[in-house]
Scaffold this active site. Structure first.
Site, mmCIF file in Angstrom:
data_model
loop_
_atom_site.group_PDB
_atom_site.id
_atom_site.type_symbol
_atom_site.label_atom_id
_atom_site.label_comp_id
_atom_site.label_asym_id
_atom_site.label_seq_id
_atom_site.Cartn_x
_atom_site.Cartn_y
_atom_site.Cartn_z
ATOM 1 N N CYS A 1 -10.774 -1.486 -3.625
ATOM 2 C CA CYS A 1 -9.680 -0.374 -4.384
ATOM 3 C C CYS A 1 -11.068 0.317 -5.417
ATOM 4 O O CYS A 1 -10.113 1.112 -6.374
ATOM 5 C CB CYS A 1 -8.408 -0.568 -5.232
ATOM 6 S SG CYS A 1 -8.174 -0.983 -5.691
ATOM 7 N N ASP B 1 -8.133 -9.486 -1.417
ATOM 8 C CA ASP B 1 -7.744 -8.158 -1.729
ATOM 9 C C ASP B 1 -7.808 -7.982 -2.558
ATOM 10 O O ASP B 1 -6.574 -8.314 -2.800
ATOM 11 C CB ASP B 1 -7.039 -7.238 -0.886
ATOM 12 C CG ASP B 1 -6.984 -6.448 -0.658
ATOM 13 O OD1 ASP B 1 -7.168 -5.633 -1.863
ATOM 14 O OD2 ASP B 1 -5.204 -5.703 0.083
ATOM 15 N N GLN C 1 0.477 -1.167 -0.058
ATOM 16 C CA GLN C 1 -0.237 0.407 0.158
ATOM 17 C C GLN C 1 1.009 1.517 -0.053
ATOM 18 O O GLN C 1 2.220 1.275 1.069
ATOM 19 C CB GLN C 1 -1.183 0.023 1.248
ATOM 20 C CG GLN C 1 -1.701 -1.231 1.224
ATOM 21 C CD GLN C 1 -3.730 -0.674 0.146
ATOM 22 O OE1 GLN C 1 -2.688 0.540 -1.053
ATOM 23 N NE2 GLN C 1 -3.732 -1.803 0.071
ATOM 24 N N GLU D 1 -1.910 -16.810 -2.915
ATOM 25 C CA GLU D 1 -1.795 -16.284 -4.143
ATOM 26 C C GLU D 1 -1.137 -16.922 -5.237
ATOM 27 O O GLU D 1 -0.217 -17.787 -4.664
ATOM 28 C CB GLU D 1 -0.477 -15.192 -3.258
ATOM 29 C CG GLU D 1 0.370 -14.834 -4.123
ATOM 30 C CD GLU D 1 -0.954 -13.446 -4.985
ATOM 31 O OE1 GLU D 1 -0.907 -12.916 -6.443
ATOM 32 O OE2 GLU D 1 -1.922 -12.805 -4.185
#
Length: 475
Positions: A432, A405, A306, A356
């Site tokens: 986002c 996320d 971030q 991931e």
């Protein structure tokens, strides 16, 4: 006419008209609707009311303006029911502008930050409504189904700990001006962390003092600068294919800037500015260390982390606060990247499983777990949709929660279906992109899930971007 040729028709001047801006798009453009009382501007400076002209009531999109502005516009594109225009002059500034005087539309400071001239409280109100509108229009939620969405904000300047910059023809760090390919040099950058802003100044002073700088750095497509809390700087150069000699010469020229990490990556795809392997380093250190809540994270040049140095920790705290009885739960952290959220949760949860698809990121996550002495976090290199049902079944006895996320494109449809099939006790979504967030939550809503709580975190002040944290549970 000489040679019998026909006279060329006189060039028709582009239409110019007045317009009141009454809204703003998520892409950063002002929106107005032409009325009969708006006027056309003639070449001699006179004006003619639109009256019953065919353009009346058409929607006009204009960059670099704010709601409440009255502007003199020039038509640049006409579609079936929509016009695109550019500003010629600000006739009357919006009362919501910072200050009452006319603002410049083309400053390098405002480039990429379309809300810069808008008062912060107006930005906040608009962003909150943007999220609510997305949830209603795209997610299918009614007003009564939406909880109170908390607003979280902090400093609006000097918040970015990472910037991507271009080089001018003289090799100065700058930014591409909106709507052009021109790069304007930066003398300051009020959105970057002070250490990055000082690095920009020092780089440009070096460039101006060297006659060979422009030629030496002409193959550079992008310069990535990242800073940590100790004001150490990582610099990554994305270049055209170059020789080892050219690389060494660039590294030598940048030696006075004393980067903690300095590297170069060549990209053979024309115009592509992404870092590609192999990455060549000029420094012994290849990662930048940063800290959150007492945990240490190694951030490599290609790692996602971030960018808001004030609110990153707050964002993760907000996500963690959505879970109940973490000490008794296993949390599946899908799209876990390098494990930042997973490791923060692992200090409170019974167990965390990070998933991931990028194997290098998983290796980094395992390394970060080892560095911090965390043993109750497990990481898998896999697609989320391939493992979520099996993992949910495996840990069902301890209670399973899911955190996602994803990137801006949101969840793969298969992930949504897998979450529905796995039916975790709690589902927390960090996003986002309000549009894809609303779309994905709408799928769960249709299957009986309830939006229980939500927060809007202003991670990108003075832009149209915003981060959201939403929690859903099975009704």
């Amino acid at each position: 006419m000489e040679n019998g040729g026909a006279a060329s028709p006189a060039a028709v001047p582009p239409l110019e008209f007045s317009l009141t801006i009454d809204d703003f798009t998520g892409q950063g453009n002002g929106v107005g609707h032409l009325t009969a009382t708006d006027v056309f501007f003639e070449r001699d400076g006179s004006t003619i009311p639109l009256g019953d002209h065919a353009l009346v009531r058409m929607t006009v999109f204009v960059p670099d303006v704010l709601p409440g502005d009255v502007v003199h516009c020039r038509l640049v594109k006409r579609k079936k029911s929509v016009l695109e225009a550019q500003v010629v002059k600000l006739l009357s500034p919006s009362p919501e502008r910072r200050g009452a005087s006319e603002s410049s539309f083309d400053t390098i400071e405002a480039n990429g930050f379309p809300l810069l001239h808008w008062q912060p409280e107006c930005q906040a109100r608009w962003k909150q409504q943007l999220v609510r509108n997305a949830l209603i229009r795209l997610g299918g939620f009614s007003e009564t189904e939406l909880p109170c969405l908390s607003w979280i904000a902090d400093e609006e300047f000097h918040y970015r700990n990472k910037v991507n910059l271009r080089l001018t023809s003289r090799g100065l760090l700058g930014d591409t001006m909106r709507g052009t390919h021109d790069v304007a040099p930066l003398s300051s950058y009020i959105f970057a962390a002070p250490a990055i802003e000082e690095t920009i100044r020092r780089w440009n002073r070096l460039a101006l003092s060297s006659t060979a700088w422009a030629s030496l750095f002409s193959p550079v497509r992008m310069v990535i600068l990242r800073a940590n809390e100790k004001e150490e700087i990582l610099a990554a150069l994305v270049t055209d294919p170059i020789t080892a000699h050219q690389r060494t010469a660039m590294f030598d020229a940048l030696h006075p800037l004393a980067f903690t990490v300095l590297c170069q990556s060549e990209n053979r795809r024309p115009g592509d500015v992404r870092l590609r392997e192999p990455i060549h380093y000029a420094t012994e250190q290849t990662t930048l260390d940063t800290h959150l809540h007492g945990l240490s994270f190694s951030v490599s040049p290609a790692s996602f982390f971030q960018v808001n140095r004030y609110l990153t920790q707050v964002l993760y705290d907000t996500a963690l606060s959505c879970f109940t009885d973490l000490a008794k739960r296993t949390v599946l952290d899908l799209y876990c990247g390098t494990g930042t959220t997973s490791l923060l949760m692992a200090r409170q949860a019974k167990h965390v499983v990070g998933v991931e698809v990028v194997e290098a990121a998983v290796a980094n996550a395992r390394q970060n777990a080892s560095i911090n002495g965390i043993s109750n976090a497990t990481f898998f290199a896999a697609k989320a949709e391939d493992v979520i049902e099996e993992l949910t079944h495996r840990y069902r006895g301890s209670g399973v929660s899911v955190l996602v996320d994803p990137p801006r494109k949101g969840l793969d449809p298969l992930v949504c279906q897998s979450i529905l099939a796995a039916a975790p006790d709690e589902f927390v979504y960090v996003s986002c992109n309000p549009a894809t967030l609303a779309r994905d939550l709408g799928i769960l809503r249709e299957c009986g899930w309830v939006l229980q709580k939500g927060s809007i975190v202003d991670m990108f002040p003075n832009t149209t971007e915003v981060e959201c944290v939403m929690k859903m549970t099975k009704a």
